[in-house]
Motif scaffolding. Sequence first.
Motif: not given
Length: 240
Positions: A118-125, A163-168
């Motif tokens: 699992t990769l975590v970037a600003p506002a993106m997982t 699988h990509l998730y835009d938290a914002a």
Amino acid sequence: MMHPKPGLARLALLCASLLCAAPAVAADTPSSRLLPPAPALPDIYSWTGIYLGVQAGYSWGQERTAFSDALGRAFNGAAFRQSSDSALGGAHAGFNLQTGSIVLGIEGDVEALDAGETLVAPAMTGRVKRDWQASVRGRVGFAMDRFMIYATGGAAFTDFDYHLYDAAAGLSASTDRSKTGWTAGAGVNFAYTDNLILGAEYRYTDFGKVNAAGSGPLLGLTVRHEPTTHTLRASLAYKF
């Protein structure tokens, strides 16, 4: 009455002695002694034939993943190095042809594994996962009776799930990419019996660069993935 002369008597006695001794002398000559037959030489093991087997091992590596975003979102340009360690197991089949001490062969395998990160970037997982891999390879070996060392190389295949998730924005998307790469390594085989073959092998695999583009709500997002792995395997095969 006439008596034989002493000289003639001695000559007759000498001839009689020689005639009696001749069989004994002949019996003692080297040519009359029979040697036991030489033992049969053991057969040299032949690696020629079809074989089927199973294998298990462990795969590890450091993979680089980067996010690019044409829409200028906050995670644009974020890059990570993540682990892809996993146990694995599967089956393989092949054919060998031996000429002298050289063994030429072809082998294919397929394996299940559970490699993911699992990769975590600003506002993106993001999550990268794969659960199978396969290969088709050539082999060149050097046989020493029941022991063989070999080099192997060929094409490798797998499938990556993203699988990509835009938290914002609260949006997500999933995509997968099938990928062909190359694999190479070396190993040893030992013919424990005429049919059972034990093996150990190391291989390096490179799937090149994988580009996965977002669609739907994540349009404009691209994930660039550079997977490479190292793998150690132990195997057991049956040669027909």
